[in-house]
Scaffold this motif. Structure first.
Motif, PDB file in Angstrom:
ATOM      1  N   LEU A  49       0.844  -1.201   0.000  1.00 12.48           N
ATOM      2  CA  LEU A  49       0.000   0.000   0.000  1.00 12.48           C
ATOM      3  C   LEU A  49       0.870   1.239   0.000  1.00 12.48           C
ATOM      4  CD1 LEU A  49      -2.582  -1.086   2.725  1.00 12.48           C
ATOM      5  CD2 LEU A  49      -3.030  -0.818   0.282  1.00 12.48           C
ATOM      6  N   THR A  50       0.324   2.323  -0.495  1.00 18.29           N
ATOM      7  CA  THR A  50       1.015   3.600  -0.419  1.00 18.29           C
ATOM      8  C   THR A  50       0.040   4.651   0.120  1.00 18.29           C
ATOM      9  OG1 THR A  50       2.384   5.116  -1.684  1.00 18.29           O
ATOM     10  CG2 THR A  50       0.474   4.263  -2.808  1.00 18.29           C
ATOM     11  N   ASP A  51       0.604   5.683   0.779  1.00 27.74           N
ATOM     12  CA  ASP A  51      -0.250   6.761   1.317  1.00 27.74           C
ATOM     13  C   ASP A  51      -0.551   7.784   0.233  1.00 27.74           C
ATOM     14  OD1 ASP A  51      -0.174   5.576   3.758  1.00 27.74           O
ATOM     15  OD2 ASP A  51       1.388   6.878   4.579  1.00 27.74           O
ATOM     16  N   ILE A  52      -1.804   8.245   0.182  1.00 28.29           N
ATOM     17  CA  ILE A  52      -2.121   9.382  -0.703  1.00 28.29           C
ATOM     18  C   ILE A  52      -2.991  10.373   0.072  1.00 28.29           C
ATOM     19  CG2 ILE A  52      -2.022   8.234  -2.964  1.00 28.29           C
ATOM     20  CD1 ILE A  52      -5.171   8.246  -2.759  1.00 28.29           C
ATOM     21  N   GLU A  53      -2.797  11.648  -0.289  1.00 27.41           N
ATOM     22  CA  GLU A  53      -3.628  12.656   0.367  1.00 27.41           C
ATOM     23  C   GLU A  53      -4.955  12.765  -0.379  1.00 27.41           C
ATOM     24  OE1 GLU A  53      -1.987  16.460   2.147  1.00 27.41           O
ATOM     25  OE2 GLU A  53      -3.348  17.239   0.613  1.00 27.41           O
ATOM     26  N   ILE A  54      -6.043  12.761   0.390  1.00 26.29           N
ATOM     27  CA  ILE A  54      -7.377  12.919  -0.214  1.00 26.29           C
ATOM     28  C   ILE A  54      -8.166  13.941   0.608  1.00 26.29           C
ATOM     29  CG2 ILE A  54      -7.499  10.560  -1.122  1.00 26.29           C
ATOM     30  CD1 ILE A  54      -9.545  10.197   1.387  1.00 26.29           C
ATOM     31  N   GLU A  55      -9.300  14.343   0.071  1.00 30.27           N
ATOM     32  CA  GLU A  55     -10.183  15.230   0.824  1.00 30.27           C
ATOM     33  C   GLU A  55     -11.498  14.528   1.074  1.00 30.27           C
ATOM     34  OE1 GLU A  55      -9.565  19.082  -1.380  1.00 30.27           O
ATOM     35  OE2 GLU A  55     -10.968  19.708   0.194  1.00 30.27           O
ATOM     36  N   THR A  56     -11.857  14.353   2.316  1.00 27.90           N
ATOM     37  CA  THR A  56     -13.205  13.862   2.638  1.00 27.90           C
ATOM     38  C   THR A  56     -14.142  15.081   2.576  1.00 27.90           C
ATOM     39  OG1 THR A  56     -13.262  14.308   5.020  1.00 27.90           O
ATOM     40  CG2 THR A  56     -12.077  12.323   4.320  1.00 27.90           C
ATOM     41  N   LYS A  60      -8.919  17.322   4.913  1.00 24.57           N
ATOM     42  CA  LYS A  60      -7.904  16.572   4.162  1.00 24.57           C
ATOM     43  C   LYS A  60      -7.368  15.468   5.062  1.00 24.57           C
ATOM     44  CE  LYS A  60      -6.229  19.966   0.943  1.00 24.57           C
ATOM     45  NZ  LYS A  60      -5.186  20.873   0.523  1.00 24.57           N
ATOM     46  N   THR A  61      -7.060  14.324   4.471  1.00 20.43           N
ATOM     47  CA  THR A  61      -6.512  13.226   5.275  1.00 20.43           C
ATOM     48  C   THR A  61      -5.634  12.347   4.390  1.00 20.43           C
ATOM     49  OG1 THR A  61      -7.039  11.450   6.841  1.00 20.43           O
ATOM     50  CG2 THR A  61      -8.430  11.607   4.900  1.00 20.43           C
ATOM     51  N   ILE A  62      -4.967  11.409   5.024  1.00 19.43           N
ATOM     52  CA  ILE A  62      -4.140  10.462   4.275  1.00 19.43           C
ATOM     53  C   ILE A  62      -4.904   9.137   4.175  1.00 19.43           C
ATOM     54  CG2 ILE A  62      -1.949   9.195   4.234  1.00 19.43           C
ATOM     55  CD1 ILE A  62      -1.618  12.214   3.846  1.00 19.43           C
ATOM     56  N   ALA A  63      -5.111   8.706   2.956  1.00 22.52           N
ATOM     57  CA  ALA A  63      -5.746   7.397   2.731  1.00 22.52           C
ATOM     58  C   ALA A  63      -4.699   6.447   2.155  1.00 22.52           C
ATOM     59  CB  ALA A  63      -6.916   7.549   1.776  1.00 22.52           C
ATOM     60  N   LYS A  64      -5.074   5.196   2.002  1.00 26.63           N
ATOM     61  CA  LYS A  64      -4.135   4.202   1.448  1.00 26.63           C
ATOM     62  C   LYS A  64      -4.675   3.682   0.127  1.00 26.63           C
ATOM     63  CE  LYS A  64      -2.180   2.793   5.841  1.00 26.63           C
ATOM     64  NZ  LYS A  64      -0.923   3.551   5.650  1.00 26.63           N
ATOM     65  N   GLU A  65      -3.763   3.468  -0.794  1.00 24.42           N
ATOM     66  CA  GLU A  65      -4.182   2.794  -2.027  1.00 24.42           C
ATOM     67  C   GLU A  65      -3.128   1.752  -2.403  1.00 24.42           C
ATOM     68  OE1 GLU A  65      -4.650   5.663  -5.168  1.00 24.42           O
ATOM     69  OE2 GLU A  65      -2.496   5.689  -5.583  1.00 24.42           O
ATOM     70  N   ILE A  66      -3.562   0.815  -3.247  1.00 25.20           N
ATOM     71  CA  ILE A  66      -2.648  -0.260  -3.641  1.00 25.20           C
ATOM     72  C   ILE A  66      -1.563   0.326  -4.538  1.00 25.20           C
ATOM     73  CG2 ILE A  66      -2.454  -2.427  -4.922  1.00 25.20           C
ATOM     74  CD1 ILE A  66      -5.324  -3.040  -3.908  1.00 25.20           C
ATOM     75  N   GLU A  67      -0.317   0.070  -4.139  1.00 28.13           N
ATOM     76  CA  GLU A  67       0.837   0.690  -4.799  1.00 28.13           C
ATOM     77  C   GLU A  67       1.046   0.106  -6.199  1.00 28.13           C
ATOM     78  OE1 GLU A  67       5.230  -0.027  -3.745  1.00 28.13           O
ATOM     79  OE2 GLU A  67       4.448   1.325  -2.220  1.00 28.13           O
ATOM     80  N   GLY A  68       1.141   0.982  -7.166  1.00 29.73           N
ATOM     81  CA  GLY A  68       1.516   0.517  -8.496  1.00 29.73           C
ATOM     82  C   GLY A  68       0.373  -0.049  -9.310  1.00 29.73           C
ATOM     83  N   LYS A  69      -0.512  -0.775  -8.654  1.00 31.82           N
ATOM     84  CA  LYS A  69      -1.688  -1.396  -9.313  1.00 31.82           C
ATOM     85  C   LYS A  69      -1.288  -2.230 -10.516  1.00 31.82           C
ATOM     86  CE  LYS A  69      -5.013   2.100  -7.897  1.00 31.82           C
ATOM     87  NZ  LYS A  69      -5.186   3.493  -8.170  1.00 31.82           N
ATOM     88  N   LYS A  70      -0.126  -2.859 -10.447  1.00 32.02           N
ATOM     89  CA  LYS A  70       0.333  -3.657 -11.593  1.00 32.02           C
ATOM     90  C   LYS A  70      -0.059  -5.109 -11.390  1.00 32.02           C
ATOM     91  CE  LYS A  70       3.006  -0.965 -14.339  1.00 32.02           C
ATOM     92  NZ  LYS A  70       3.012  -1.002 -15.796  1.00 32.02           N
TER      93      LYS A  70
END
Ligand code: PRP
Ligand code: URA
Ligand code: MG
Length: 208
Positions: A49-56, A60-70
């Motif tokens: 996983l990698t951290d990304i900044e998002i806005e609820t 603003k907060t840090i969410a997680k998404e799957i890194e690379g998505k490969k």
């Protein structure tokens, strides 16, 4: 390399319905997808996983998404196709490659008839899917084919395995992670898994 045998009430229950000879083609096909999704949940547990900044709507907060998505799903034709459909519900952006193999009914050895992969498959983490791991010949051949094309990172997912197939696959490809819905007792003299569920491809497509 690790072999994970799923021991989950939902999987036991759904496989129990699939094993019954009275289960209809439609119900069987739907269950293939559902059990594949449940196994995929476990098989994807270690994806980075990698951290990304998002806005609820609030901050603003840090969410997680799957890194690379490969990621790439590779069903072994025919029976693997409905497992791939189920997994695509969970990972809709994954690419899909196809390996076509059938078992010679006398020798039980796999015969290759098709292979089409994404052009960047070698950079991807691959999920090879097939409902049945019986003698292991098809799974070993599929991974042989994929390794020849430069792929190095594998997971193999199946609904039901025989001990003979697990043994052959782990010896031929000790570097892959294997996820099994249920480990059954043994093969019969025709290479079918006991108690098993019969011929998965025929039951999915109503070809018998
Ligand atoms: O471990 P093995 O002994 O190789 O047996 C398992 C293979 O047999 C079945 O496919 P089949 O050859 O019936 O082809 P199909 O999916 O087109 O029905 C199954 O879906 C596996 O691919
Ligand atoms: O039991 C088995 C063995 C191989 N292939 C199937 O579909 N079922
Ligand atoms: Mg078949």
């Amino acid at each position: 390399m690790a072999v994970t045998i799923m021991d989950h009430p939902l999987i036991h229950h759904k496989l129990g319905i699939m094993r019954r000879k009275a289960t209809s083609t439609k119900e069987f096909r739907d269950l293939v997808s559902e059990v594949a999704m449940l196994i995929c949940y476990e098989a994807t547990r270690k994806l980075p996983l990698t951290d990304i900044e998002i806005e609820t709507p609030l901050v603003k907060t840090i969410a997680k998404e799957i890194e690379g998505k490969k990621l790439c799903i590779v069903p072994i034709l025919r029976a693997g196709l409905h497992m791939a459909d189920g997994i695509l519900n969970l990972i809709p952006n994954a690419k899909v490659g196809h390996v076509g193999l059938y078992r010679n009914e006398e020798t039980l050895e796999p015969v290759e008839y098709f292979c089409k992969l994404p052009s960047d498959a070698a950079e991807r983490e691959i999920f090879v899917v097939d409902p049945m791991l019986a003698t292991g010949g098809s799974a070993v051949a599929a991974i042989d084919i994929l390794k020849k094309r430069g792929i190095t990172k594998f997971h193999f997912l199946c609904l039901i395995a025989a001990p003979e197939g697990v043994d052959r696959l782990t010896k031929a490809h000790p570097d892959i992670d294997i996820y099994i819905g249920n480990l059954d007792e043994r093969l019969n003299e025709n290479g079918y898994i006991l108690p098993g569920l019969g011929d998965a491809g025929d039951r999915i497509y109503g070809t018998k």
